[in-house]
Write an enzyme that holds these catalytic residues in place. Structure first.
Site, PDB file in Angstrom:
ATOM      1  N   ASP A  95       0.855  -1.177   0.000  1.00 45.19           N
ATOM      2  CA  ASP A  95       0.000   0.000   0.000  1.00 45.19           C
ATOM      3  C   ASP A  95       0.897   1.236   0.000  1.00 45.19           C
ATOM      4  O   ASP A  95       1.755   1.372   0.874  1.00 45.19           O
ATOM      5  CB  ASP A  95      -0.852  -0.038   1.280  1.00 45.19           C
ATOM      6  CG  ASP A  95      -2.212   0.589   1.101  1.00 45.19           C
ATOM      7  OD1 ASP A  95      -2.286   1.620   0.422  1.00 45.19           O
ATOM      8  OD2 ASP A  95      -3.183   0.056   1.662  1.00 45.19           O
ATOM      9  N   ASP A 193      -3.038   4.534  -2.525  1.00 42.07           N
ATOM     10  CA  ASP A 193      -4.104   5.122  -1.721  1.00 42.07           C
ATOM     11  C   ASP A 193      -4.585   6.441  -2.340  1.00 42.07           C
ATOM     12  O   ASP A 193      -3.761   7.275  -2.752  1.00 42.07           O
ATOM     13  CB  ASP A 193      -3.537   5.387  -0.308  1.00 42.07           C
ATOM     14  CG  ASP A 193      -4.599   5.753   0.700  1.00 42.07           C
ATOM     15  OD1 ASP A 193      -5.507   4.939   0.901  1.00 42.07           O
ATOM     16  OD2 ASP A 193      -4.504   6.849   1.295  1.00 42.07           O
ATOM     17  N   GLU A 245      -6.665   3.492  -5.901  1.00 46.55           N
ATOM     18  CA  GLU A 245      -7.923   3.729  -5.205  1.00 46.55           C
ATOM     19  C   GLU A 245      -8.479   5.067  -5.667  1.00 46.55           C
ATOM     20  O   GLU A 245      -7.848   6.106  -5.463  1.00 46.55           O
ATOM     21  CB  GLU A 245      -7.712   3.752  -3.683  1.00 46.55           C
ATOM     22  CG  GLU A 245      -9.036   3.825  -2.945  1.00 46.55           C
ATOM     23  CD  GLU A 245      -8.924   4.355  -1.521  1.00 46.55           C
ATOM     24  OE1 GLU A 245      -9.795   4.056  -0.717  1.00 46.55           O
ATOM     25  OE2 GLU A 245      -7.969   5.100  -1.228  1.00 46.55           O
ATOM     26  N   HIS A 319     -11.167  -2.603   4.079  1.00 42.61           N
ATOM     27  CA  HIS A 319     -10.926  -2.130   5.441  1.00 42.61           C
ATOM     28  C   HIS A 319     -11.612  -0.802   5.762  1.00 42.61           C
ATOM     29  O   HIS A 319     -11.487  -0.306   6.878  1.00 42.61           O
ATOM     30  CB  HIS A 319      -9.418  -2.007   5.677  1.00 42.61           C
ATOM     31  CG  HIS A 319      -8.803  -0.938   4.831  1.00 42.61           C
ATOM     32  ND1 HIS A 319      -8.550  -1.102   3.487  1.00 42.61           N
ATOM     33  CD2 HIS A 319      -8.438   0.328   5.116  1.00 42.61           C
ATOM     34  CE1 HIS A 319      -8.045   0.009   3.001  1.00 42.61           C
ATOM     35  NE2 HIS A 319      -7.961   0.907   3.959  1.00 42.61           N
ATOM     36  N   ASP A 320     -12.271  -0.204   4.784  1.00 41.50           N
ATOM     37  CA  ASP A 320     -13.011   1.041   5.036  1.00 41.50           C
ATOM     38  C   ASP A 320     -14.517   0.812   5.042  1.00 41.50           C
ATOM     39  O   ASP A 320     -15.294   1.776   5.097  1.00 41.50           O
ATOM     40  CB  ASP A 320     -12.701   2.072   3.943  1.00 41.50           C
ATOM     41  CG  ASP A 320     -11.264   2.546   3.984  1.00 41.50           C
ATOM     42  OD1 ASP A 320     -10.678   2.577   5.070  1.00 41.50           O
ATOM     43  OD2 ASP A 320     -10.726   2.883   2.898  1.00 41.50           O
TER      44      ASP A 320
HETATM   45  O1  TEU Z   1      -9.445   5.715   1.919  1.00 36.13           O
HETATM   46  C1  TEU Z   1      -9.923   6.787   1.195  1.00 36.13           C
HETATM   47  C2  TEU Z   1     -11.335   7.050   1.317  1.00 36.13           C
HETATM   48  O2  TEU Z   1     -11.869   7.747   0.495  1.00 36.13           O
HETATM   49  C3  TEU Z   1     -12.052   6.397   2.460  1.00 36.13           C
HETATM   50  O3  TEU Z   1     -11.246   6.531   3.548  1.00 36.13           O
HETATM   51  C4  TEU Z   1     -13.340   7.058   2.759  1.00 36.13           C
HETATM   52  O4  TEU Z   1     -13.279   8.415   2.527  1.00 36.13           O
HETATM   53  C5  TEU Z   1     -13.628   6.855   4.212  1.00 36.13           C
HETATM   54  O5  TEU Z   1     -13.679   5.498   4.481  1.00 36.13           O
HETATM   55  C6  TEU Z   1     -14.875   7.577   4.562  1.00 36.13           C
HETATM   56  O6  TEU Z   1     -15.940   6.746   4.596  1.00 36.13           O
HETATM   57  C7  TEU Z   1      -8.077   5.529   1.997  1.00 36.13           C
HETATM   58  C8  TEU Z   1      -7.773   4.367   2.906  1.00 36.13           C
HETATM   59  O7  TEU Z   1      -8.319   3.187   2.352  1.00 36.13           O
HETATM   60  C9  TEU Z   1      -8.303   4.660   4.275  1.00 36.13           C
HETATM   61  O8  TEU Z   1      -8.152   3.581   5.151  1.00 36.13           O
HETATM   62  C10 TEU Z   1      -7.565   5.868   4.785  1.00 36.13           C
HETATM   63  O9  TEU Z   1      -8.096   6.252   6.023  1.00 36.13           O
HETATM   64  C11 TEU Z   1      -7.655   7.040   3.813  1.00 36.13           C
HETATM   65  O10 TEU Z   1      -7.401   6.667   2.464  1.00 36.13           O
HETATM   66  C12 TEU Z   1      -6.616   8.075   4.165  1.00 36.13           C
HETATM   67  O11 TEU Z   1      -5.347   7.602   3.840  1.00 36.13           O
END
Ligand code: TEU
Ligand code: CA
Length: 537
Positions: A95, A193, A245, A319-320
């Protein structure tokens, strides 16, 4: 390996397997489970960030890109992981968080200390008030004022995640160095990311109607920046794959990002399908999922990417996100049927499937009793905002239970022993009580094993060019049913997945059935969550 052949598995490192009893998953823990992953049939592992970090956002706030977080192990452990994985036909994808760094990163600290060179690595602005009205994706303003500099800096995420200035050529060189360092370590891919947010406009404007995302999403120079990154780092590597992403992106942009002729990326994640239960893009407002919208999106994106020679990375959980079985499927009697139907639906589509740890045994949301069990920074910010907006604790918790990112981060459920076999110590994020009934050991003993289904569907995909390279055609005419064909060199398959907990009338043609998650097939009725695959000979 070509992007078409990849079957990826995302590991949330912190939650997968702890070998030293500190309650935190680690790299030796992943090595221990490589045989398990090989048995599952995957050939790529995406690891969430493993670098030194204050862990305000669990590693997405990087302090030092060149060092392994000691909680996860050592560089020797990492080298060993790459080797051991390789000997099992598995590649490692890291990542890369290059839109922002932690405010603990040396560059940021030097910026704060007044070094202009490093201030220009970030986006600092002099202004009487907030330079724009942009909102942070984790709540509140996207700008933070630094008193001793009399300047504001931009943070699209947490206040400890400062956005980098990709307009600065020196900064870009530093980023290429980081990427090349890890490339030389033998990894075979990167997940970038929020890479479609790296290009900010040169004029900083506000739009009172929005949170500002239209100004920096798929921004003015983003394709140029990604292409330069490609040409200066991984571009010429054989058998290398990258996934970007893409937050709030568009089909046209994803085609550009992933059409190999453009020398940008191998494939893209987008999130439109994960907003079918949002109200106007708002995550913290609940709505029932709109499956018609979901099936329509699968049609538009699968076929649209195909027309433009783009390539999708397909997934439902990560994971989000909350666990998709709790979110859209079934947690009770039909857990097996729902898990297998959703898996079949996305794994056989055109694109590279990304399986999220735990979904192969049907893990569910956390279901914690109170906000105090949650760790995620976004969750706590949201809870605060919900309470401030007048919701009671009970009302706020209904939303948190459904939407918190920690739902998808609970420790992997290996067996029924204490802490689900994840650790001998106290897990960094509590286990959920569900593990007594839902874990790998029990699943393997079940004649309706979700893990066995994943193995079979992965093997079907790996061994048939129609699923790897084949043309896709989606039929979205039956409500609640994702139906599509995959065809290559005269070999043709039909995939039919009922995504709803109800019987649906549908005429099933007389072709041979090779996969079915029920014992029988009725020629004009699908059972709840029934999934079948047919071969046309
Ligand atoms: O996620 C980007 C993102 O757009 C999501 O975090 C989303 O905005 C968030 O879940 C709100 O619901 C990436 C990573 O996957 C995430 O884990 C990080 O927190 C984020 O970037 C910041 O680096
Ligand atoms: Ca550990």
């Amino acid at each position: 390996m070509k992007r078409e052949e990849i079957i990826a598995y995302e590991i949330y490192v912190k939650s997968f397997n702890d070998t030293n009893g500190d309650g935190i998953g680690d790299i030796p823990g992943i090595i221990e489970k490589l045989d398990y992953l090989k048995e599952l049939g995957i050939n790529y592992i995406w690891l969430t960030p493993i670098y030194i970090s204050p862990q305000k956002d669990n590693g997405y706030d990087v302090e030092d890109y060149y060092k392994i977080n000691p909680d996860y192990g050592t560089m020797e452990d990492f080298d060993k992981l790459v080797d051991e994985a390789k000997s099992r036909g598995i590649n490692i994808m890291l990542d890369m968080v290059l839109n922002h760094t932690s405010t603990e990163h040396e560059w940021f600290k030097r910026a704060l200390a007044g070094e202009e060179k490093y201030q220009d690595y970030y986006i600092f602005k002099e202004s009487e008030k907030e330079p724009t009205n942009w909102k942070s994706k984790f709540g509140g303003s996207a700008w933070e004022y630094v008193e001793n500099l009399n300047k504001w800096y931009l943070h699209l995420f947490d206040v400890t995640q400062a956005d980098l200035n990709w307009e600065n050529p020196e900064l870009k060189e530093e980023l290429y160095k980081i990427v090349n360092f890890w490339k030389e370590k033998g990894v075979k891919g990167f997940r970038f990311d929020v890479i479609n947010l790296i290009s900010k406009p040169q004029e900083f404007n506000s739009n009172p109607e929005t949170d500002g995302r239209e100004f920096y999403t798929d921004g003015p120079r983003v394709h140029e920046f990604i292409r330069e990154l490609n040409l200066n780092t991984f571009g010429s590597e054989e058998g290398f794959s990258t996934v970007g992403e893409m937050s709030s992106t568009s089909l046209d942009n994803c085609i550009k990002y992933s059409n190999l002729e453009n020398d940008e990326l191998s494939m893209t994640f987008n999130f439109h399908h994960l907003k079918i239960d949002y109200v106007n893009n708002q995550k913290w407002v609940l709505k029932d999922p709109d499956f018609e919208e979901l099936i329509g999106l699968y049609k538009n994106w699968s076929e649209g990417m195909q027309v433009g020679n783009g390539w999708m990375a397909n997934f439902i959980s990560n994971h989000d996100q909350p666990r998709h079985l709790s979110r859209w499927g079934n947690e009770d009697e039909l857990r097996y049927e729902a898990a297998t139907s959703f898996a079949t639906a996305y794994i056989l589509l055109r694109g590279t499937p990304f399986i999220y740890y735990g979904e192969e045994i049907g893990m569910l949301n956390a279901g914690y009793e109170s906000i105090n069990y949650f760790v995620d920074i976004e969750t706590h910010n949201a809870y605060k905002e919900l309470i401030e907006s007048g919701k009671t604790n009970e009302e706020a918790m209904v939303i948190i239970h459904a939407r918190s990112r920690d739902n998808g981060r609970i420790p992997m459920q290996w067996d029924s022993t204490d802490s689900s076999g994840f650790t001998n110590g106290k897990p960094w994020l509590p286990t959920s009580q569900q593990y007594k009934n839902i874990n790998l050991e029990l699943d393997r003993q079940n004649n309706k094993s979700i893990f066995e289904w994943y193995k079979n569907i992965i093997s079907l995909r790996k061994n048939n060019d129609a699923f790897i390279y084949g043309e896709v055609k989606v039929d979205n005419t039956t409500e609640g049913v994702l139906k599509y064909t995959r065809e290559y060199n005269g070999n043709k398959y039909i995939v039919i997945c009922n995504l709803l907990n109800k019987e649906i009338e549908l005429t099933i043609d007389e072709y041979e059935i090779i996969i079915n998650n029920y014992d029988e097939v009725n020629n004009n009725l699908l059972k709840p969550y029934q999934a079948i695959v047919q071969i046309i000979k």
